[in-house]
Design a protein around this motif. Sequence first.
Motif, PDB file in Angstrom:
ATOM      1  N   LEU A  46       4.617  10.668   1.363  1.00  0.00           N
ATOM      2  CA  LEU A  46       5.219  10.160   0.134  1.00  0.00           C
ATOM      3  C   LEU A  46       6.679  10.576   0.025  1.00  0.00           C
ATOM      4  CD1 LEU A  46       2.321  10.994  -2.350  1.00  0.00           C
ATOM      5  CD2 LEU A  46       2.645   8.928  -0.974  1.00  0.00           C
ATOM      6  N   GLN A  47       7.528   9.652  -0.446  1.00  0.00           N
ATOM      7  CA  GLN A  47       8.961   9.924  -0.667  1.00  0.00           C
ATOM      8  C   GLN A  47       9.603  10.592   0.559  1.00  0.00           C
ATOM      9  OE1 GLN A  47       6.703  10.683  -3.457  1.00  0.00           O
ATOM     10  NE2 GLN A  47       7.265   8.582  -3.924  1.00  0.00           N
ATOM     11  N   ASP A  73       2.494   5.877  -5.894  1.00  0.00           N
ATOM     12  CA  ASP A  73       2.102   5.941  -7.308  1.00  0.00           C
ATOM     13  C   ASP A  73       0.785   6.683  -7.516  1.00  0.00           C
ATOM     14  OD1 ASP A  73       4.335   4.521  -8.009  1.00  0.00           O
ATOM     15  OD2 ASP A  73       3.334   2.576  -8.102  1.00  0.00           O
ATOM     16  N   GLY A  74       0.146   7.092  -6.418  1.00  0.00           N
ATOM     17  CA  GLY A  74      -1.111   7.819  -6.519  1.00  0.00           C
ATOM     18  C   GLY A  74      -2.319   6.952  -6.804  1.00  0.00           C
ATOM     19  N   ARG A  75      -2.181   5.636  -6.603  1.00  0.00           N
ATOM     20  CA  ARG A  75      -3.285   4.728  -6.961  1.00  0.00           C
ATOM     21  C   ARG A  75      -4.223   4.445  -5.798  1.00  0.00           C
ATOM     22  NH1 ARG A  75      -1.575  -0.131 -10.831  1.00  0.00           N
ATOM     23  NH2 ARG A  75      -3.844  -0.049 -11.090  1.00  0.00           N
ATOM     24  N   VAL A  76      -3.748   4.593  -4.566  1.00  0.00           N
ATOM     25  CA  VAL A  76      -4.593   4.419  -3.386  1.00  0.00           C
ATOM     26  C   VAL A  76      -4.207   5.479  -2.365  1.00  0.00           C
ATOM     27  CG1 VAL A  76      -4.681   1.901  -3.759  1.00  0.00           C
ATOM     28  CG2 VAL A  76      -3.076   2.845  -2.080  1.00  0.00           C
ATOM     29  N   LEU A 135       0.828  -1.210   0.000  1.00  0.00           N
ATOM     30  CA  LEU A 135       0.000   0.000   0.000  1.00  0.00           C
ATOM     31  C   LEU A 135       0.861   1.257   0.000  1.00  0.00           C
ATOM     32  CD1 LEU A 135      -2.859  -1.021   2.478  1.00  0.00           C
ATOM     33  CD2 LEU A 135      -2.887  -1.041  -0.021  1.00  0.00           C
ATOM     34  N   LEU A 136       2.025   1.183   0.632  1.00  0.00           N
ATOM     35  CA  LEU A 136       2.954   2.313   0.580  1.00  0.00           C
ATOM     36  C   LEU A 136       3.388   2.595  -0.852  1.00  0.00           C
ATOM     37  CD1 LEU A 136       5.314   1.786   3.665  1.00  0.00           C
ATOM     38  CD2 LEU A 136       4.030   3.872   3.137  1.00  0.00           C
ATOM     39  N   VAL A 137       3.714   1.527  -1.581  1.00  0.00           N
ATOM     40  CA  VAL A 137       4.125   1.664  -2.975  1.00  0.00           C
ATOM     41  C   VAL A 137       2.988   2.234  -3.817  1.00  0.00           C
ATOM     42  CG1 VAL A 137       4.847   0.403  -5.041  1.00  0.00           C
ATOM     43  CG2 VAL A 137       5.850  -0.168  -2.818  1.00  0.00           C
TER      44      VAL A 137
END
Length: 284
Positions: free
Chosen positions: A83-84, A55-58, A49-51
């Motif tokens: 993020l990041q 990526d802005g998907r969840v 979920l972090l990944v």
Amino acid sequence: MPAGDIPGDVFARERQAHIARIVEEHGRARVSDLATRFGVSSVTIRKDLLVLEADGRVIRQHGGAIVPDRSRPELAFEIRERLQQDEKSSIGAAAAALVQDGESIVMDASTTALAVARRLRARGGWSQLTVITNGLRMASELAGSSGITVLMLGGRVRWEAMSVVGQLGDGLFSRINVQKAFVGAAGFTIESGLSDATDEEAQIKRSMIAAAREVIAIVDSTKWERATFATFCPIDKIDVILTDERAPAPMLAALRERGIDVRLVGAESPSSGLQARTPMAPQP
């Protein structure tokens, strides 16, 4: 959610793609349900979920994830802050190292600027540093720090970005000398320069850049090769770019050919504390 219909030995990226589709189809998903479905641990699902959030998907929430609201032009500050984190922390350390006591600097309301503010506070030893910002979180981070004077720009509060926008604070720049502007961006391309998701944020950043003697872009690699709604700084007005080592090589080369000082900031070592690795020197 039925269990066991997806084999547990799928590759991570394949599993993440399945998870993204599940969240998109159902609007949300629980960590425990996903762990059962894929036959992996809850820790593994949280990493997935972090990944996907990066990526802005969840959007991660307690116990699971939900689908992003695509009608919003930008993610809320508290989501972007997650993020990041490593890249922003390293960029923040490198940026803070460029600040000298006695200067007046301006910082926008970006999450990377917050990383700079945290490093300035932790660094300490200031006697007369002035920080001008439209970021509520930046002002809160630095408020009360010995030797640091914080000036807030006036205007309307945008809760999404935890920022103040509008032209009420523009007059301040005509009365002070600003040595450095530290600005983040939602997008960065050769053609569009630095851009933001809304024109209100872009406008206040244009005022910051016009007032500063030196413009320092603080943009992690996920913003590169991406143009967003409103340009606020063409590349010929950028003096220094601080980014991470995943920045695309062709764009790095193109920027350096134009004489822009691009510095790649590596990850911090566990023993380095609050000191970032020395940025790499620009390549000819």
